[in-house]
Motif scaffolding. Structure first.
Motif, mmCIF file in Angstrom:
data_model
loop_
_atom_site.group_PDB
_atom_site.id
_atom_site.type_symbol
_atom_site.label_atom_id
_atom_site.label_comp_id
_atom_site.label_asym_id
_atom_site.label_seq_id
_atom_site.Cartn_x
_atom_site.Cartn_y
_atom_site.Cartn_z
ATOM 1 N N LEU A 96 0.825 -1.215 0.000
ATOM 2 C CA LEU A 96 0.000 0.000 0.000
ATOM 3 C C LEU A 96 0.856 1.261 0.000
ATOM 4 N N GLY A 97 2.155 1.089 0.163
ATOM 5 C CA GLY A 97 3.053 2.251 0.215
ATOM 6 C C GLY A 97 2.723 3.145 1.397
ATOM 7 N N THR A 98 2.257 2.571 2.481
ATOM 8 C CA THR A 98 1.811 3.376 3.624
ATOM 9 C C THR A 98 2.993 4.070 4.311
ATOM 10 N N GLY A 99 4.133 3.440 4.257
ATOM 11 C CA GLY A 99 5.328 4.069 4.825
ATOM 12 C C GLY A 99 5.314 4.194 6.329
ATOM 13 N N LEU A 100 4.474 3.405 7.002
ATOM 14 C CA LEU A 100 4.467 3.454 8.473
ATOM 15 C C LEU A 100 5.710 2.761 9.007
ATOM 16 N N GLU A 101 6.167 3.215 10.145
ATOM 17 C CA GLU A 101 7.294 2.528 10.780
ATOM 18 C C GLU A 101 6.743 1.381 11.619
ATOM 19 N N LEU A 102 7.225 0.181 11.355
ATOM 20 C CA LEU A 102 6.770 -0.984 12.120
ATOM 21 C C LEU A 102 7.693 -1.128 13.314
ATOM 22 N N ARG A 103 7.194 -0.911 14.498
ATOM 23 C CA ARG A 103 8.031 -0.887 15.699
ATOM 24 C C ARG A 103 7.584 -2.009 16.629
ATOM 25 N N THR A 104 8.557 -2.726 17.170
ATOM 26 C CA THR A 104 8.225 -3.818 18.094
ATOM 27 C C THR A 104 7.886 -3.255 19.469
ATOM 28 N N LEU A 105 6.785 -3.731 20.021
ATOM 29 C CA LEU A 105 6.440 -3.372 21.407
ATOM 30 C C LEU A 105 7.022 -4.478 22.283
ATOM 31 N N PRO A 106 8.070 -4.159 23.050
ATOM 32 C CA PRO A 106 8.750 -5.240 23.792
ATOM 33 C C PRO A 106 7.886 -5.829 24.894
ATOM 34 N N VAL A 107 8.288 -7.012 25.326
ATOM 35 C CA VAL A 107 7.628 -7.642 26.480
ATOM 36 C C VAL A 107 8.657 -7.744 27.607
ATOM 37 N N ASP A 108 8.170 -7.934 28.822
ATOM 38 C CA ASP A 108 9.097 -8.085 29.948
ATOM 39 C C ASP A 108 9.473 -9.562 30.101
ATOM 40 N N ALA A 109 10.198 -9.887 31.158
ATOM 41 C CA ALA A 109 10.684 -11.258 31.336
ATOM 42 C C ALA A 109 9.531 -12.237 31.535
ATOM 43 N N ASP A 110 8.353 -11.728 31.921
ATOM 44 C CA ASP A 110 7.186 -12.598 32.079
ATOM 45 C C ASP A 110 6.415 -12.753 30.766
ATOM 46 N N GLY A 111 6.879 -12.093 29.715
ATOM 47 C CA GLY A 111 6.207 -12.204 28.421
ATOM 48 C C GLY A 111 5.050 -11.234 28.272
ATOM 49 N N ARG A 112 4.913 -10.282 29.209
ATOM 50 C CA ARG A 112 3.797 -9.324 29.116
ATOM 51 C C ARG A 112 4.289 -8.005 28.522
ATOM 52 N N HIS A 113 3.394 -7.342 27.795
ATOM 53 C CA HIS A 113 3.791 -6.122 27.070
ATOM 54 C C HIS A 113 4.298 -5.045 28.023
ATOM 55 N N ARG A 114 5.329 -4.347 27.592
ATOM 56 C CA ARG A 114 5.904 -3.267 28.410
ATOM 57 C C ARG A 114 4.983 -2.049 28.310
ATOM 58 N N LEU A 115 4.166 -1.844 29.330
ATOM 59 C CA LEU A 115 3.201 -0.745 29.293
ATOM 60 C C LEU A 115 3.905 0.607 29.357
ATOM 61 N N ASP A 116 5.103 0.639 29.978
ATOM 62 C CA ASP A 116 5.830 1.921 30.017
ATOM 63 C C ASP A 116 6.232 2.342 28.597
ATOM 64 N N VAL A 117 6.663 1.357 27.791
ATOM 65 C CA VAL A 117 7.047 1.684 26.405
ATOM 66 C C VAL A 117 5.800 2.066 25.607
ATOM 67 N N LEU A 118 4.719 1.339 25.862
ATOM 68 C CA LEU A 118 3.469 1.653 25.151
ATOM 69 C C LEU A 118 3.037 3.092 25.482
ATOM 70 N N ARG A 119 3.154 3.450 26.751
ATOM 71 C CA ARG A 119 2.734 4.801 27.197
ATOM 72 C C ARG A 119 3.525 5.870 26.440
ATOM 73 N N GLU A 120 4.814 5.580 26.262
ATOM 74 C CA GLU A 120 5.681 6.547 25.589
ATOM 75 C C GLU A 120 5.328 6.670 24.098
ATOM 76 N N LEU A 121 4.988 5.525 23.471
ATOM 77 C CA LEU A 121 4.809 5.527 22.012
ATOM 78 C C LEU A 121 3.353 5.684 21.564
ATOM 79 N N ALA A 122 2.421 5.453 22.492
ATOM 80 C CA ALA A 122 1.002 5.426 22.097
ATOM 81 C C ALA A 122 0.558 6.688 21.346
ATOM 82 N N PRO A 123 0.995 7.881 21.740
ATOM 83 C CA PRO A 123 0.520 9.065 21.008
ATOM 84 C C PRO A 123 0.929 9.050 19.532
#
Ligand code: PLP
Length: 647
Positions: free
Chosen positions: A122-149
């Motif tokens: 589609l030529g969308t040109g979006l940046e595909l960024r990995t949302l990391p997980v912690d050692a328990d395999g759960r999403h890093r909400l602190d990183v999500l908070r930073e990138l969500a906007p």
């Protein structure tokens, strides 16, 4: 052979009998096309709509789109296409929207692969960024908070297929809400259906794909939920089925079967409760802990589905465990079914920062909510039996041992080394040991209490000698001082090393192995760096084609009847054989592991020249055994194509 206990439900499940009956009925009397306006079509349409209504109730989705499709890969595709087209259109309209796609680091490959594909197309040109997980395999909400906007699209899963880790969807929703993120949100719900409560319309989730075959419906049927007012672009256009949202004549047998499963879920009388599933898992966990005292669980059980266990046993690779479990009839896997054929480490465990050894040893055990206590009992007993089999020493004399010394092939990706060992004196000599196997070989020697006299190399090999001595913390890389001398048939005297009652003689960069009879070397093997040592006495190899060596599963019973004298040889490793001895049409197989076939070659070439039928699990090892014997001159060595799994 052991009856099958299927503990790989996260890969796929068997079909619920009621689902199979519903599919049969939909193919028999109810075969109509739901788009037809006659009575047969109307009946099919009514069935389809009743299943949809049931799905809406079970998923808590009275509103929004709920379309039937072929499964989660299609649902993910449709969600990705819809979200990216919406981003492109918003941009074209000059509306602000994020520039990032956030992809949970442990998503099923269908998610990042579809995103990369459609973003490019589609030529969308979006940046595909990995949302990391912690050692328990759960999403890093602190990183999500930073990138969500900045996020245009967020992709997370409800529960992970490899570890069973359940995502904190409420936490993710809260972060998205708090940061006023404009992002569309896809939640892959494949592993959640029937195992976690779902209330989709009440959540912030925009897209939720499902696959029927993960919960007792057949393969090829799935659903996609899309929230009201969430952008939607059909993936398939054509006859306008499913209200134009997914063209193509409906898979009515699949829809009917899925309907039976959803019905059972809604009635609540078919599947085990969460508490019962937790109890089943606790028993499997206890059996693993008892059988393998060093076992480590790769995901915290309190955050995992009650039906999934991912574990590692120190000193045992995933392949070691899988082979022995499979021989015992326990079907488990090393990770996702899609990556089972690849030897790559798990991206899920990598993302959790699990140490390499645990990644290389990881085993997934998963069951479905129909599981019965009796099956768990049997599985626990078999886990204990597998642990006993896995504890067997690898350097053992075999029943057909010629003289005393054993010969093990150390094979790695086409290169071969050899280990000569004498069980009586517990001494051994390695020739061309592959570097990649140095650690494993050293562990095998140390576990058996073997003393490594020397690690030698021929002209072809050599790289692994130092590595083996270093890992084994013993032995000399190269020819040691102070050996003996041996006389050859041609009268030459050459330096030699004693290995029990046998000798290894050095002739330049070749090694000759055998026993001194009347002071002269009676030769058994010549190691000159070739893929297989020269085995003596030598036999002239008749010409043959590869096809001559393979017996088809359908032909094997006839072949065995025609060759009552034939010897069936199980070339799986001794541990697999101990976990599940092999019988083929009433013939008990003799176990000679593939790594020991060369050791036995002269016996089969000279002393016992019966036809040989090599057998293993998948047909790969037996084909190699037959090829080795044929190349050494055996005229009647066969392999069972496809392995005993097909026989
Ligand atoms: N998502 C998850 C979490 C899965 O486990 C799977 C299948 O393993 C998929 C997506 C893809 O599902 P399917 O292969 O049925 O399309």
């Amino acid at each position: 052979m052991n009856p099958e206990i299927y503990l790989d439900a996260n890969a796929t499940s068997p079909v619920l009998p009621a689902a199979a009956s519903a599919a049969m009925a939909a193919m028999a009397d109810g075969f109509g096309n739901p788009s037809s306006s006659h009575a047969a079509g109307l009946r099919a349409r009514a069935l389809r709509e009743s299943v949809r209504a049931c799905a809406r109730r079970v998923l808590g989705a009275p509103e929004g789109r709920l379309t039937f499709n072929s499964g989660a890969t299609e649902g993910i595709q449709t969600a990705v296409l819809s979200a990216l087209v919406a981003v492109r259109e918003a941009r074209a309209d000059g509306q602000p929207c994020g520039d990032l796609v956030l992809i949970g680091a442990t998503e099923h490959k269908a998610v990042p692969e579809s995103l990369a594909h459609w973003n490019r197309l589609l030529g969308t040109g979006l940046e595909l960024r990995t949302l990391p997980v912690d050692a328990d395999g759960r999403h890093r909400l602190d990183v999500l908070r930073e990138l969500a906007p900045r996020a245009a699209f967020v992709c997370t899963m409800a529960a992970n297929n490899e570890t069973g880790v359940v995502s904190d969807l409420d936490g993710i929703a809260q972060v998205l809400r708090e940061s006023a993120s404009p992002a569309l949100w896809m939640v892959d719900c494949v592993q959640a259906l029937g195992k976690l409560p779902l209330n989709l319309s009440a959540s912030r989730i925009d897209y939720a794909p499902f696959s029927g075959h993960k919960l007792y419906a057949p393969k090829g049927i799935g659903m996609l939920y899309v929230r009201t007012k969430t952008p939607f672009t059909p993936l398939m256009c054509g006859g306008g089925q499913e209200g134009g949202q997914r063209s193509g004549t409906e898979n009515m047998a699949g829809i009917a079967a899925l309907g039976a499963v959803l019905d059972a879920l809604e009635r609540g009388d078919t599947f085990r409760t969460h508490a019962a599933l937790l109890a089943c898992r606790a028993r499997l966990v206890a059996a693993l802990q008892e059988s393998f005292p060093g076992v480590v669980f790769n995901a915290p059980l309190e955050h995992a589905l009650p039906t999934t266990i991912n574990f590692s046993v120190p000193g045992l690779s995933s392949a070691d465990v899988l082979e022995v479990f499979d021989a015992a009839g326990l079907r488990v896997s090393a990770g996702s079914a899609c990556s089972a054929a690849k030897a790559a480490p798990s991206h899920v465990l990598d993302a959790m920062g699990v140490p390499d050894w645990r990644g290389a040893s990881a085993v997934r055990m998963s069951f479905g909510p129909l599981v019965e206590d009796a099956v768990i009992d049997q599985a626990c007993a078999r886990i204990a039996a597998c642990a006993r089999a896995l504890a067997l020493p690898l350097l053992q004399p075999l029943p057909l041992a010629v003289d005393d010394a054993g010969l093990v092939q150390l094979e790695h990706e086409g290169t071969s080394g050899w280990l000569l060992f004498d069980p009586a004196s517990r001494t051994c000599i390695a020739i061309d040991p592959p570097t990649a196997l140095a650690e494993r070989t050293a562990a095998m020697l140390n576990a058996g209490g073997y003393r490594l006299l020397a690690a030698l190399s021929t002209a072809q090999g050599g790289a692994g000698t130092l590595a083996l001595c270093a890992h084994a913390r013993q032995g000399i890389a190269g020819w040691p001082d102070g050996g003996i001398e041996a006389r050859l048939e041609d009268g030459r005297h050459l330096p030699a090393l004693a290995l029990g009652q046998d000798v290894l003689v050095r002739e330049g960069d070749k090694y000759l192995f055998g026993r001194l009879r009347d002071g002269v070397l009676a030769l058994r093997f010549v190691f000159d760096g070739a893929a297989t040592p020269v085995v003596t006495p030598r036999v002239a190899a008749p010409a043959h084609s590869e096809a001559d060596m393979e017996l088809d599963a359908s032909a094997v019973a006839r072949w065995l009847a025609a060759h009552p004298e034939a010897l069936v040889v199980d070339v799986r490793c001794a541990r697999e054989c101990a976990a599940g001895p092999l019988e083929l049409h009433g013939r008990i197989a003799l176990n000679v592991p593939l790594a020991r076939v060369t050791e036995h070659a002269s016996h089969w070439l000279v002393a016992d020249t019966r036809p040989l039928l090599f057998v293993c699990r998948s047909g790969a090892r037996s084909a190699r055994a037959a090829r080795t014997l044929r190349s050494l001159g055996h005229p009647r060595a066969w392999s069972l194509a496809g392995g005993f799994a097909l026989a």
